[in-house]
Scaffold this motif. Structure first.
Motif, mmCIF file in Angstrom:
data_model
loop_
_atom_site.group_PDB
_atom_site.id
_atom_site.type_symbol
_atom_site.label_atom_id
_atom_site.label_comp_id
_atom_site.label_asym_id
_atom_site.label_seq_id
_atom_site.Cartn_x
_atom_site.Cartn_y
_atom_site.Cartn_z
ATOM 1 N N VAL A 59 1.027 -1.103 -0.050
ATOM 2 C CA VAL A 59 0.025 -0.032 -0.147
ATOM 3 C C VAL A 59 0.927 1.226 0.064
ATOM 4 O O VAL A 59 0.821 2.216 -0.644
ATOM 5 C CB VAL A 59 -0.972 0.010 1.188
ATOM 6 C CG1 VAL A 59 -1.640 1.447 1.304
ATOM 7 C CG2 VAL A 59 -1.829 -1.213 1.018
ATOM 8 N N LEU A 60 1.886 1.249 0.851
ATOM 9 C CA LEU A 60 2.674 2.434 0.883
ATOM 10 C C LEU A 60 3.514 2.643 -0.058
ATOM 11 O O LEU A 60 3.660 3.856 -0.881
ATOM 12 C CB LEU A 60 3.875 2.200 2.042
ATOM 13 C CG LEU A 60 3.280 2.193 3.446
ATOM 14 C CD1 LEU A 60 4.232 1.788 4.470
ATOM 15 C CD2 LEU A 60 2.792 3.535 3.837
ATOM 16 N N LYS A 61 3.966 1.658 -1.069
ATOM 17 C CA LYS A 61 4.793 1.591 -2.250
ATOM 18 C C LYS A 61 3.935 2.266 -3.236
ATOM 19 O O LYS A 61 4.187 2.998 -4.226
ATOM 20 C CB LYS A 61 5.302 0.432 -2.590
ATOM 21 C CG LYS A 61 6.376 0.114 -1.906
ATOM 22 C CD LYS A 61 6.880 -1.439 -2.226
ATOM 23 C CE LYS A 61 8.022 -2.043 -1.396
ATOM 24 N NZ LYS A 61 8.434 -3.602 -1.482
ATOM 25 N N GLY A 62 2.566 1.753 -3.229
ATOM 26 C CA GLY A 62 1.612 2.150 -4.248
ATOM 27 C C GLY A 62 1.339 3.705 -4.045
ATOM 28 O O GLY A 62 1.154 4.455 -5.131
ATOM 29 N N LEU A 63 1.185 4.079 -2.759
ATOM 30 C CA LEU A 63 0.869 5.642 -2.702
ATOM 31 C C LEU A 63 2.136 6.485 -2.911
ATOM 32 O O LEU A 63 1.978 7.528 -3.695
ATOM 33 C CB LEU A 63 0.519 5.799 -1.115
ATOM 34 C CG LEU A 63 0.348 7.261 -0.627
ATOM 35 C CD1 LEU A 63 -0.630 7.772 -1.363
ATOM 36 C CD2 LEU A 63 -0.084 7.224 0.810
ATOM 37 N N VAL A 64 3.468 5.838 -2.495
ATOM 38 C CA VAL A 64 4.483 6.680 -2.935
ATOM 39 C C VAL A 64 4.669 6.785 -4.572
ATOM 40 O O VAL A 64 4.982 7.841 -5.026
ATOM 41 C CB VAL A 64 5.831 6.040 -2.197
ATOM 42 C CG1 VAL A 64 7.191 6.590 -2.871
ATOM 43 C CG2 VAL A 64 5.673 6.178 -0.876
ATOM 44 N N GLU A 65 4.183 5.783 -5.252
ATOM 45 C CA GLU A 65 4.556 5.732 -6.735
ATOM 46 C C GLU A 65 3.325 7.027 -7.167
ATOM 47 O O GLU A 65 3.917 7.918 -8.117
ATOM 48 C CB GLU A 65 3.984 4.559 -7.413
ATOM 49 C CG GLU A 65 4.013 4.413 -8.746
ATOM 50 C CD GLU A 65 3.454 3.227 -9.306
ATOM 51 O OE1 GLU A 65 3.362 2.952 -10.510
ATOM 52 O OE2 GLU A 65 3.100 2.103 -8.554
ATOM 53 N N ALA A 125 12.221 5.296 -6.074
ATOM 54 C CA ALA A 125 11.416 6.007 -7.249
ATOM 55 C C ALA A 125 12.219 7.229 -7.711
ATOM 56 O O ALA A 125 11.569 8.057 -8.214
ATOM 57 C CB ALA A 125 10.119 6.129 -6.445
ATOM 58 N N ASP A 126 13.284 7.573 -7.104
ATOM 59 C CA ASP A 126 14.069 8.782 -7.555
ATOM 60 C C ASP A 126 13.202 10.068 -6.946
ATOM 61 O O ASP A 126 13.375 11.400 -7.573
ATOM 62 C CB ASP A 126 14.061 9.012 -9.023
ATOM 63 C CG ASP A 126 15.311 8.417 -9.640
ATOM 64 O OD1 ASP A 126 16.236 8.319 -8.516
ATOM 65 O OD2 ASP A 126 15.626 8.296 -10.834
ATOM 66 N N ILE A 181 20.712 10.340 1.875
ATOM 67 C CA ILE A 181 21.784 11.448 2.214
ATOM 68 C C ILE A 181 22.835 11.391 1.131
ATOM 69 O O ILE A 181 23.304 12.393 0.978
ATOM 70 C CB ILE A 181 22.273 10.948 3.461
ATOM 71 C CG1 ILE A 181 21.285 11.084 4.748
ATOM 72 C CG2 ILE A 181 23.851 11.797 3.842
ATOM 73 C CD1 ILE A 181 21.835 10.696 6.017
ATOM 74 N N GLU A 182 23.045 10.085 0.683
ATOM 75 C CA GLU A 182 24.041 10.098 -0.588
ATOM 76 C C GLU A 182 23.527 11.080 -1.807
ATOM 77 O O GLU A 182 24.442 11.555 -2.208
ATOM 78 C CB GLU A 182 23.943 8.722 -1.004
ATOM 79 C CG GLU A 182 24.645 7.688 0.004
ATOM 80 C CD GLU A 182 24.596 6.215 -0.498
ATOM 81 O OE1 GLU A 182 24.402 6.027 -1.605
ATOM 82 O OE2 GLU A 182 24.893 5.314 0.403
ATOM 83 N N TYR A 183 22.407 11.131 -2.054
ATOM 84 C CA TYR A 183 21.790 11.954 -3.227
ATOM 85 C C TYR A 183 21.859 13.331 -2.725
ATOM 86 O O TYR A 183 22.023 14.170 -3.378
ATOM 87 C CB TYR A 183 20.313 11.746 -3.534
ATOM 88 C CG TYR A 183 19.942 12.457 -4.881
ATOM 89 C CD1 TYR A 183 20.476 12.269 -5.964
ATOM 90 C CD2 TYR A 183 19.113 13.645 -4.571
ATOM 91 C CE1 TYR A 183 20.179 13.224 -6.902
ATOM 92 C CE2 TYR A 183 18.860 14.434 -5.392
ATOM 93 C CZ TYR A 183 19.422 14.173 -6.802
ATOM 94 O OH TYR A 183 19.125 15.206 -7.777
ATOM 95 N N SER A 224 12.331 4.428 1.863
ATOM 96 C CA SER A 224 13.097 3.524 0.758
ATOM 97 C C SER A 224 12.426 3.728 -0.412
ATOM 98 O O SER A 224 13.179 3.670 -1.684
ATOM 99 C CB SER A 224 13.379 2.167 1.376
ATOM 100 O OG SER A 224 12.034 1.662 1.720
ATOM 101 N N SER A 225 10.994 3.382 -0.411
ATOM 102 C CA SER A 225 10.323 3.425 -1.844
ATOM 103 C C SER A 225 10.516 4.704 -2.523
ATOM 104 O O SER A 225 10.563 4.962 -3.764
ATOM 105 C CB SER A 225 8.649 3.282 -1.613
ATOM 106 O OG SER A 225 8.747 2.111 -1.174
ATOM 107 N N PHE A 226 10.545 5.840 -1.576
ATOM 108 C CA PHE A 226 10.620 7.431 -2.214
ATOM 109 C C PHE A 226 12.141 7.288 -2.956
ATOM 110 O O PHE A 226 12.212 8.068 -4.089
ATOM 111 C CB PHE A 226 10.700 8.344 -1.280
ATOM 112 C CG PHE A 226 10.447 9.733 -1.513
ATOM 113 C CD1 PHE A 226 9.236 10.240 -2.273
ATOM 114 C CD2 PHE A 226 11.394 10.733 -1.265
ATOM 115 C CE1 PHE A 226 9.310 11.503 -2.601
ATOM 116 C CE2 PHE A 226 11.311 11.958 -1.657
ATOM 117 C CZ PHE A 226 10.269 12.452 -2.435
ATOM 118 N N VAL A 227 13.012 6.984 -2.204
ATOM 119 C CA VAL A 227 14.426 7.057 -2.738
ATOM 120 C C VAL A 227 14.465 6.113 -4.175
ATOM 121 O O VAL A 227 15.101 6.494 -5.064
ATOM 122 C CB VAL A 227 15.287 6.597 -1.929
ATOM 123 C CG1 VAL A 227 16.869 6.629 -2.355
ATOM 124 C CG2 VAL A 227 15.656 7.598 -0.730
#
Length: 441
Positions: free
Chosen positions: A150-156, A195-196, A234-236, A190-193
């Protein structure tokens, strides 16, 4: 009417034919009874019904959204749920009641993000964020079946809004608003990172003028602060213009909550990687001194300013000139800082270029291939020529890295500063160290 401009009040003025839905078995008799008691009633009466029978109403609303696809009805039920949760966000816990354990209370809202008009998308997003944030927690673990998907779908969907908003003025603000509450979740980070999302977020950091844009800026900076706890993000942040943008915000903002969240972000990032060097280069020590003279009321902000000031003083003591140089190169934005032309700098530090298989030299060559900034190109050419001059094997190393072809391309550049330094670099590359000392820029 344009669905994007619909208000909750306008939608709730509609009369929905619930009896017809019961006759077609899309709403049960019990469901119809619940709706008659709830629909069009005063807020106090609805609040009492939710207190007495909240899970039954959640089950009913979710069932309607799952089974009925008529746009006007979907909008109406979303408006009912939105009104119920905005009046009291703790009611989102009702969606996690034990009696609904076998009910997928997320699915209708997640589906509607992609299927509906803007009113449907916006309300589904906000409702999802409320429901997710209200998940029961056992110890440090969060309870919930299939919540990661669900979280991954929302972040997308949220990243899609940052990239190409469904609504020209409200797409980005709603996405940022939801992210500012959801980025506390490890799976969301993690999903947000992945997904760029960080690349989409950083360009939005800029000083605000209106009250509305100030709130948006605060929420953007809040997102960055939450990401400053997550190493892959942080790396980005380290290799983008995040620090420059946050520095501009803190220099130009008078809103205490905005300054506070940026300073807390700086405090988080100071001990990590090259952030300390960036902060020093951006003049943050002076900015902190200036901020400390202002009459802030927030104790956390005052403490953070003091800690940051001390941390930066310590960083300046430890920062070698090559660290500063390395930081500038890694950011990809070069300028004529004194060290580029200081003979002592090159004599003392030229062997440092050998670190990590000549990483910094390779980055300089990458700048020649990728930068569109004439100043960066000119300085990169000059620095490569300096390396050739001061390193015993400079000419051979640079030739092995196929630098000649890249520099030659810049000999015809439209900018005179670039062509001058490209020529110097080629001369030193072709003539070698023996004659290079005669070719000073």
């Amino acid at each position: 009417m344009d669905q994007a401009e619909l208000s909750i009040e306008q939608v709730l003025k509609r009369d929905i034919p619930w009896e017809t839905y019961m006759n077609t078995k899309l709403v049960s008799a019990k469901g119809l009874q619940l709706l008659r008691r709830y629909d069009k009633k005063p807020e106090s009466a609805r609040a009492q019904l939710l207190d007495e029978d909240g899970p039954a109403y959640v089950h009913l609303f979710v069932s309607i959204l799952r089974d009925i696809f008529k746009e006007e009805t979907v909008e109406y039920v979303l408006a009912l749920i939105y009104e119920m949760l905005s009046a009291n966000p703790t009611r989102a816990r009702l969606f996690h009641d034990e009696s609904l354990a076998n009910e997928d209370t997320y699915e209708p809202f997640l589906r509607l993000l992609w299927k509906g008009n803007w009113f449907i998308q916006e309300k589904s997003c906000k409702i999802l964020a409320w429901i997710i944030s209200a998940r029961p927690k056992a110890g440090n673990a969060v309870i919930g079946n299939g919540i990661d998907d669900v979280l991954k779908g929302l972040v997308e969907w949220l990243c899609a809004q940052l990239k190409q908003p469904s609504h020209p003025t409200r797409g980005i603000p709603i996405a940022i608003n939801c992210l500012s509450s959801l980025l506390k979740e490890p799976v969301v980070r993690s999903s947000f990172v992945q997904a760029d999302g960080v690349k989409l977020l950083v360009p939005l950091i800029s000083p605000a003028s209106t009250q509305q844009s100030m709130q948006l800026l605060y929420e953007i900076c809040l997102c960055v602060w939450l990401l400053s706890y997550y190493e892959p993000a942080i790396e980005y942040l380290a290799t983008s213009r995040t620090m420059q943008r946050l520095t501009e915000v803190v220099k130009n903002s008078t809103k205490e909550k905005v300054v506070r969240v940026v300073i807390l972000t700086f405090r988080n990032l100071l001990p990590k990687g090259t952030f300390g060097a960036q902060m020093v280069d951006l003049g943050l020590p002076h900015i902190i001194q200036s901020l400390k003279t202002k009459p802030w009321s927030d104790e956390d902000l005052l403490d953070a300013l003091n800690q940051l000031e001390e941390g930066l003083k310590d960083k300046i003591k430890k920062l070698s000139s090559f660290d500063k140089y390395k930081q500038e190169v890694l950011l990809g934005h070069l300028d004529w800082n004194p060290m580029h032309k200081e003979a002592n700098f090159w004599r003392e530090n030229v062997t440092c270029f050998e670190e990590n298989d000549f990483q910094i030299l390779r980055v300089l060559l990458t700048i020649l291939d990728t930068s569109s900034d004439p100043r960066s190109l000119a300085v990169a050419c000059f620095d490569i020529s300096q390396f050739i001059q001061y390193h015993a094997a400079g000419r051979v190393i640079v030739a092995d890295l196929k630098a000649k072809e890249r520099v030659m391309k810049l000999m015809n550049h439209e900018n005179a500063e670039v062509t001058k330094n490209a020529l110097l670099c080629i001369q030193r590359l072709l003539l070698g160290a023996k004659y290079a000392s005669f070719l000073q820029a």
